[in-house]
Write an enzyme that holds these catalytic residues in place. Structure first.
Site, PDB file in Angstrom:
ATOM      1  N   LEU A 144      12.365  63.804 -52.800  1.00 37.07           N
ATOM      2  CA  LEU A 144      11.811  62.862 -53.778  1.00 37.07           C
ATOM      3  C   LEU A 144      12.489  63.172 -55.107  1.00 37.07           C
ATOM      4  CD1 LEU A 144       7.956  62.883 -52.969  1.00 37.07           C
ATOM      5  CD2 LEU A 144       9.693  61.230 -52.259  1.00 37.07           C
ATOM      6  N   ASP A 145      12.822  62.114 -55.862  1.00 34.55           N
ATOM      7  CA  ASP A 145      13.444  62.324 -57.177  1.00 34.55           C
ATOM      8  C   ASP A 145      12.507  63.135 -58.066  1.00 34.55           C
ATOM      9  OD1 ASP A 145      15.368  60.518 -56.321  1.00 34.55           O
ATOM     10  OD2 ASP A 145      14.365  58.820 -57.282  1.00 34.55           O
ATOM     11  N   GLN A 146      13.095  63.676 -59.126  1.00 30.58           N
ATOM     12  CA  GLN A 146      12.314  64.500 -60.052  1.00 30.58           C
ATOM     13  C   GLN A 146      11.059  63.759 -60.546  1.00 30.58           C
ATOM     14  OE1 GLN A 146      14.535  65.655 -63.514  1.00 30.58           O
ATOM     15  NE2 GLN A 146      13.033  67.171 -64.132  1.00 30.58           N
TER      16      GLN A 146
END
Ligand code: URA
Length: 259
Positions: free
Chosen positions: A127-129
């Site tokens: 998952l992206d930041q």
């Protein structure tokens, strides 16, 4: 402890094994570490060179050492990479945490939230930041590979807040599949939840897991994703897990994911 150094000639171990049914699972040691999700290949090579890794009880300092992750016991910093006991962890990832083991810039990572899982666990996809929500971590590489393979078509469900109000035609484009730089996306299920004066909130279900896929799909419509939450992976839902906390999956949930 005996050690195998990078420049030592260990012919039968550093040469690529001949392809046969038994060897298809073999990989170089640096790849095994990076594939496990613990590091980039560059970091893995430096950790191996620094003598932090053993294989079957022997310190190995050659990143090109061939191992079979199924049968060889690879240990990093004293912790087995592949343990006998399979562990499945469901984390509610908060915003701002990276899905990586160590960040060179010292930013928080999901591993900061995982004390007490007992075994190394590796993220299944990323998952992206700034994405929040359901992140599965496990030491079961076969299940991890199954879930991340686009061929398995495991459903990933996200709630999205877009920076603009999206009309029906724009949502229909998401459903039909959108041309991205790495090719068209598969058809997706899209459900409008509500519109506010400025924004649209919708749910999207995709069966691929390409890098920043949902964000790029929304950007292709001329909008931006302001908020992205993964609520579901296959049959598993985030439920009422608190943000930043984790729980272990039940056996039934694991069976559900694998089928
Ligand atoms: N799609 C994205 O754009 N980002 C994520 O983190 C997950 C899916």
């Amino acid at each position: 402890m005996p050690a195998i150094r990078h420049n030592t000639t260990v012919r039968h171990e550093t040469r690529a094994p001949k392809a046969n049914a038994k060897n298809v699972r073999r990989h170089t040691l640096d790849r095994v570490l990076s594939k496990a999700g613990l590091s980039s290949r560059t970091d893995a090579r430096s950790w191996i060179g620094a003598g932090r890794v053993t294989v079957n009880g022997m310190k190995v300092q050659s990143p090109d050492f061939w191992v079979d992750p199924e049968s060889d016991r690879v240990v990093l910093d004293g912790k087995p990479l592949i343990a006998k006991k399979k562990v499945y962890v469901l984390l509610y990832k908060p915003k701002g945490y990276l899905t990586t083991y160590k960040d060179p810039e010292g930013r928080p990572t999901v591993y900061d939230l995982l004390n007490g899982t007992g075994e190394w666990v590796f993220p299944v996809g990323r998952l992206d930041q700034n994405t929040t929500g359901l992140l599965l971590l496990t030491n079961d590489s076969a299940l991890g590979d199954y879930i991340t393979s686009p061929r398995s078509k495991v459903r990933k469900t996200y709630l999205v807040k877009s920076s603009l109000r999206l009309d029906d035609e724009q949502l229909e484009r998401l459903r039909a599949g959108i041309e991205l730089s790495d090719g068209p996306t598969r058809p997706a299920e899209v459900t409008r939840i509500r519109d506010s004066e400025k924004y649209t909130f919708f749910e999207i279900v995709i069966t691929e897991g390409r890098n920043r896929q949902v964000r790029r799909m929304v950007e292709a419509l001329g909008a931006k994703v302001l908020k992205l939450v993964r609520t579901r992976l296959g049959p598993i839902t985030i439920g009422d897990l608190e943000i930043g906390k984790y729980r272990f999956l039940t056996q039934e949930e694991v069976r559900g994911l694998a089928s």
